[in-house]
Design an enzyme around this catalytic site. Structure first.
Site, mmCIF file in Angstrom:
data_model
loop_
_atom_site.group_PDB
_atom_site.id
_atom_site.type_symbol
_atom_site.label_atom_id
_atom_site.label_comp_id
_atom_site.label_asym_id
_atom_site.label_seq_id
_atom_site.Cartn_x
_atom_site.Cartn_y
_atom_site.Cartn_z
ATOM 1 N N PRO A 95 -12.208 -6.216 86.290
ATOM 2 C CA PRO A 95 -13.206 -6.675 86.578
ATOM 3 C C PRO A 95 -14.014 -7.714 85.426
ATOM 4 O O PRO A 95 -14.631 -6.466 84.631
ATOM 5 C CB PRO A 95 -14.415 -6.349 87.826
ATOM 6 C CG PRO A 95 -12.971 -4.711 87.250
ATOM 7 C CD PRO A 95 -12.225 -4.606 87.058
ATOM 8 N N HIS A 96 -14.341 -8.477 85.652
ATOM 9 C CA HIS A 96 -15.531 -9.051 84.447
ATOM 10 C C HIS A 96 -16.697 -10.409 85.289
ATOM 11 O O HIS A 96 -16.366 -10.681 85.713
ATOM 12 C CB HIS A 96 -14.667 -9.055 83.367
ATOM 13 C CG HIS A 96 -14.273 -11.050 83.122
ATOM 14 N ND1 HIS A 96 -12.638 -10.070 83.937
ATOM 15 C CD2 HIS A 96 -13.820 -11.857 82.945
ATOM 16 C CE1 HIS A 96 -12.371 -11.253 84.794
ATOM 17 N NE2 HIS A 96 -12.728 -12.140 83.724
ATOM 18 N N GLY A 97 -17.331 -10.435 84.031
ATOM 19 C CA GLY A 97 -18.820 -11.353 84.893
ATOM 20 C C GLY A 97 -17.938 -13.239 84.470
ATOM 21 O O GLY A 97 -16.669 -13.042 83.599
#
Length: 144
Positions: free
Chosen positions: A62-64
């Protein structure tokens, strides 16, 4: 890549009811580590809605979104170990959630290190079965 991964940013034996909860935990570790503002967590959730961050072999990263760049203060990763797994949709179960925040193009180096480590299923198994954050850190140090 010093301080990118520290023991304080590794959560062991997490019980996670949903991928949203898992992503939030990974994001909170990045906030505690001083890598991102709290707003980055919302951008991580938005990114997951756009396209899954599940990469296979029981791993999600998960990342932005691209719009989240201004929320990143420094490059870092967090790891949430979920021995029982969490459903990432489409029959995919993640046992390792690796939260990522990176300044500029540093994410390419971070992602390539993660890809090298996680391409070996036995490495993922070692990380999922690790008993201490130090064991996970040693595994990731091998990949650098």
């Amino acid at each position: 890549m010093n301080n990118v991964l520290t023991a304080e940013k590794i959560m062991m034996n997490a019980k996670v009811a949903s991928k949203e909860e898992g992503i939030r935990l990974a994001g909170e570790l990045l906030v505690k580590g001083g890598h991102v503002s709290a707003a980055y967590i919302d951008k991580m959730q938005e990114r997951e809605v756009l396209a899954t961050t599940y990469i296979g072999s029981g791993v999600a990263i998960p990342h932005g979104t691209n719009e989240a760049k201004q929320e990143i203060l420094s490059t870092g990763i967090s790891i949430v170990q979920v021995p029982d797994g969490v459903d990432f949709g489409e029959g995919n179960t993640a046992y390792l959630l690796i939260g990522i925040a990176a300044i500029g193009d540093e994410h390419l180096e971070v992602l390539s290190n993660i890809a090298v480590i996680c391409s070996e299923e036995e490495n993922v198994t070692r990380a999922v079965q690790a008993k201490t954050p130090e064991e996970i850190m040693a595994l990731f140090a091998e990949g650098e």
